[in-house]
Design a protein around this motif. Structure first.
Motif, short mmCIF file in Angstrom:
data_model
loop_
_atom_site.label_atom_id
_atom_site.label_comp_id
_atom_site.label_asym_id
_atom_site.label_seq_id
_atom_site.Cartn_x
_atom_site.Cartn_y
_atom_site.Cartn_z
N GLY A 1 -11.11 -79.58 -6.42
CA GLY A 1 -10.86 -79.58 -4.92
C GLY A 1 -9.61 -80.42 -4.56
O GLY A 1 -8.67 -80.69 -5.35
N PHE A 2 -9.53 -80.82 -3.36
CA PHE A 2 -8.33 -81.50 -2.85
C PHE A 2 -8.63 -82.69 -1.99
O PHE A 2 -9.48 -82.30 -1.04
CB PHE A 2 -7.11 -80.54 -2.29
N ARG A 3 -8.22 -83.63 -2.06
CA ARG A 3 -8.36 -84.78 -0.78
C ARG A 3 -7.16 -84.46 -0.03
O ARG A 3 -6.08 -84.55 -0.19
CB ARG A 3 -8.17 -86.30 -1.25
N VAL A 4 -7.57 -84.11 1.45
CA VAL A 4 -6.55 -83.77 2.27
C VAL A 4 -6.32 -84.87 3.29
O VAL A 4 -7.33 -85.43 3.70
CB VAL A 4 -7.08 -82.29 3.34
N ARG A 5 -5.18 -85.06 3.47
CA ARG A 5 -4.61 -86.45 4.12
C ARG A 5 -3.56 -85.96 5.26
O ARG A 5 -2.87 -85.07 5.14
CB ARG A 5 -3.91 -87.24 3.45
N HIS A 6 -3.93 -86.41 6.40
CA HIS A 6 -3.02 -85.97 7.61
C HIS A 6 -2.16 -87.39 7.88
O HIS A 6 -2.71 -88.41 8.06
CB HIS A 6 -3.80 -85.53 8.79
N ASP B 1 6.35 -88.48 14.80
CA ASP B 1 7.28 -87.92 15.50
C ASP B 1 6.48 -86.89 16.26
O ASP B 1 7.23 -85.97 16.61
CB ASP B 1 8.56 -87.43 14.74
N GLY B 2 5.42 -87.01 16.73
CA GLY B 2 4.42 -86.20 17.47
C GLY B 2 3.77 -84.78 16.68
O GLY B 2 3.62 -84.03 16.96
N ARG B 3 4.38 -84.90 15.38
CA ARG B 3 3.98 -83.76 14.40
C ARG B 3 3.00 -84.12 13.42
O ARG B 3 3.14 -85.52 13.06
CB ARG B 3 5.16 -83.20 13.59
N THR B 4 1.94 -83.37 13.03
CA THR B 4 0.98 -83.75 12.10
C THR B 4 1.52 -82.99 10.56
O THR B 4 1.88 -82.07 10.74
CB THR B 4 -0.38 -83.46 12.55
N VAL C 1 -0.18 -88.28 -6.41
CA VAL C 1 0.86 -87.27 -6.07
C VAL C 1 0.51 -86.31 -5.02
O VAL C 1 -0.40 -85.54 -5.50
CB VAL C 1 1.73 -86.87 -7.18
N SER C 2 1.15 -86.21 -3.94
CA SER C 2 0.68 -85.21 -2.97
C SER C 2 1.53 -84.05 -2.75
O SER C 2 2.82 -84.39 -3.19
CB SER C 2 0.18 -85.88 -1.65
N THR C 3 1.35 -82.97 -2.28
CA THR C 3 2.18 -81.97 -1.94
C THR C 3 1.80 -81.29 -0.72
O THR C 3 0.56 -81.83 -0.04
CB THR C 3 2.27 -80.63 -2.92
N SER C 4 2.67 -80.83 0.22
CA SER C 4 2.51 -80.35 1.53
C SER C 4 1.66 -79.15 1.42
O SER C 4 1.15 -78.56 2.40
CB SER C 4 3.67 -80.12 2.24
#
Length: 142
Positions: free
Chosen positions: A45-50, A54-57, A80-83
């Protein structure tokens, strides 16, 4: 002029220090990881982080990998995270782990093993380049 000289001295001190520290860190980590056994892990799985800026998520994905070590199953979450997810759930990845502390592990990839060392080294190299440039361009700079 005095402010520029002070700035040049800071860059001249920090740049080489950071670069040297990064090289030492990289060599120590490389020697340490060379002793760690390899095994296969599975992305579960993945831990998803938001993050809002600048008004963008922005969304970042940290892979979670299950692996066997020391006769036991462990769960590793990458710092290490990726988009976007770089692997699918169920994909196999090569893991390495400390035989004395099997919970100490990482995915056997350059970014996973050396990210901080490489980042600090890159910043140190930029600081060193700025210090050299200031030395050549600013009168009285060290």
């Amino acid at each position: 002029m005095q402010d520029m000289q002070t700035t040049a001295m800071v860059f001249a001190a920090l740049g080489p220090t950071m670069t040297l520290g990064a090289v030492v860190s990289l060599l120590v980590r490389r020697a340490r990881f060379a002793r760690w056994p390899r095994g296969v892990g599975t992305v579960v799985g993945f831990r998803v982080r938001h993050s809002r800026r600048d008004g963008r998520t922005r969304t970042y994905y940290h892979p979670q990998v299950r692996y066997l070590a020391g006769g036991r199953e462990w769960l590793y979450e990458s710092p290490v995270s990726t988009s976007s997810p770089q692997r699918e759930v169920g994909a196999s990845v090569t893991m390495i782990h400390d035989p004395a502390q099997p919970q100490e592990a990482c995915i056997d990839e350059v970014a996973e093993k050396y990210f901080v060392s490489l980042l600090v080294g890159a910043i140190g190299a930029v600081f060193t380049a700025v210090a050299v440039w200031m030395h050549l361009r600013v009168p009285g700079a060290p």
